[in-house]
Design an enzyme around this catalytic site. Structure first.
Site, mmCIF file in Angstrom:
data_model
loop_
_atom_site.group_PDB
_atom_site.id
_atom_site.type_symbol
_atom_site.label_atom_id
_atom_site.label_comp_id
_atom_site.label_asym_id
_atom_site.label_seq_id
_atom_site.Cartn_x
_atom_site.Cartn_y
_atom_site.Cartn_z
ATOM 1 N N ASP A 123 0.850 -1.187 0.000
ATOM 2 C CA ASP A 123 0.000 0.000 0.000
ATOM 3 C C ASP A 123 0.886 1.237 0.000
ATOM 4 O O ASP A 123 1.462 1.607 1.026
ATOM 5 C CB ASP A 123 -0.903 -0.023 1.234
ATOM 6 C CG ASP A 123 -1.803 1.203 1.328
ATOM 7 O OD1 ASP A 123 -1.838 1.997 0.356
ATOM 8 O OD2 ASP A 123 -2.468 1.366 2.370
ATOM 9 N N TYR A 159 -9.013 14.544 -7.989
ATOM 10 C CA TYR A 159 -8.152 13.873 -8.973
ATOM 11 C C TYR A 159 -7.395 14.916 -9.797
ATOM 12 O O TYR A 159 -6.174 14.812 -9.975
ATOM 13 C CB TYR A 159 -8.999 12.984 -9.874
ATOM 14 C CG TYR A 159 -8.222 12.245 -10.937
ATOM 15 C CD1 TYR A 159 -7.493 11.107 -10.606
ATOM 16 C CD2 TYR A 159 -8.215 12.678 -12.256
ATOM 17 C CE1 TYR A 159 -6.769 10.423 -11.574
ATOM 18 C CE2 TYR A 159 -7.503 12.001 -13.231
ATOM 19 C CZ TYR A 159 -6.784 10.865 -12.888
ATOM 20 O OH TYR A 159 -6.065 10.187 -13.846
ATOM 21 N N THR A 187 -8.049 1.451 -21.702
ATOM 22 C CA THR A 187 -7.627 0.299 -20.912
ATOM 23 C C THR A 187 -8.781 -0.687 -20.760
ATOM 24 O O THR A 187 -9.935 -0.386 -21.106
ATOM 25 C CB THR A 187 -7.172 0.748 -19.518
ATOM 26 O OG1 THR A 187 -8.287 1.362 -18.835
ATOM 27 C CG2 THR A 187 -6.044 1.765 -19.611
#
Length: 253
Positions: A57, A158, A193
């Protein structure tokens, strides 16, 4: 032989970058956050031997250190770092300011800044310090976003994190140049993707493709090709650059 650590390489853009670097002859550390099976699949696609799968992580500073230490121990050094791991926009991270609750707003900002900005800052620190200690040149590439420039009204955290990532890369480019370490960023637009297959096949697909005058979206391999160049010795003079990869869908002035 050049060694590389690619974060978030279990699928999508990260997988394409890992494959392309291996085809160049690099030994690659394939990082994953949660899906080891997908990361092992990435490793199976790599050219050559001696590659590594490493989980952790990165939003946890101790986790970031463990990932870098594992790669350093396995390879004896890291020449190339690609900061690709990120929390991407999704229905779960939607946080339009006029619709979301304060609690959700704060939660998403914390999650995105931790993984999309703080994590690559920490990984960059650890890899850069290892390079400096070894007296080795190197290259760091950050996978940013077109959204840092055109805005992300539905996902402002973001857009802000990616803008910060670009700015961090430029600051580190200046700081690390005396050590022979080049730092650049790529800013892709929409990339086709596997995660986006359903979206592109649905009602929004045509409009998304129409954002570019080429009438299509990028492939992960096109992003990977840019990263291969930016991590090559021939690209050192590009240090500090943010390379737009959006098919002329957004033009900066």
């Amino acid at each position: 032989m050049t060694t590389a650590l690619v974060t978030g390489a279990s699928r999508g853009i990260g997988r394409a970058i890992a494959v392309a670097l291996s085809e160049r002859g690099d030994r690659v550390a394939v990082h994953y956050g949660h899906d080891r099976e997908a990361a092992e699949e990435t490793r199976s696609l790599l050219t050559g031997d001696g590659h590594l799968v490493v989980g952790g992580d990165l939003a946890d500073p101790a986790g970031a250190r463990a990932v870098v230490d594992t790669a350093l121990e396995a390879f004896g050094g890291i020449d190339v770092l690609v900061n690709n791991a990120a929390l991407a926009p999704s229905p779960a991270t939607l946080h339009k300011i006029d619709e979301t609750s304060y609690e959700h707003w704060d939660q998403v900002w914390s999650q995105m800044l931790d993984l999309d900005l703080r994590a690559p800052a920490n990984v960059s620190f650890l890899v850069a310090r290892a390079l400096i200690s070894a007296g080795r040149p190197g290259a760091i590439v950050n996978v940013g976003s077109r959204g840092a420039f055109r805005g992300e009204p539905d996902f402002p955290a973001y857009g802000a994190a990616k803008a910060g990532l670009h700015a961090m890369g430029q600051s580190l480019a200046v700081a690390l140049a005396p050590h022979g370490i080049a730092v650049t960023s790529v800013a892709p637009g929409f990339v086709g993707t596997d995660r986006q297959e359903q979206t592109l096949a649905g009602a929004r697909g045509e409009a998304i493709r129409a954002q570019s005058p080429f009438g299509r979206v990028a492939t992960p391999e096109e992003v990977a090709a840019a990263v291969v160049y930016l991590t090559s010795p021939q690209s050192q003079w590009a240090s500090g650059a943010v390379l737009d990869l959006n098919g002329a869908s957004h033009l900066r002035t």
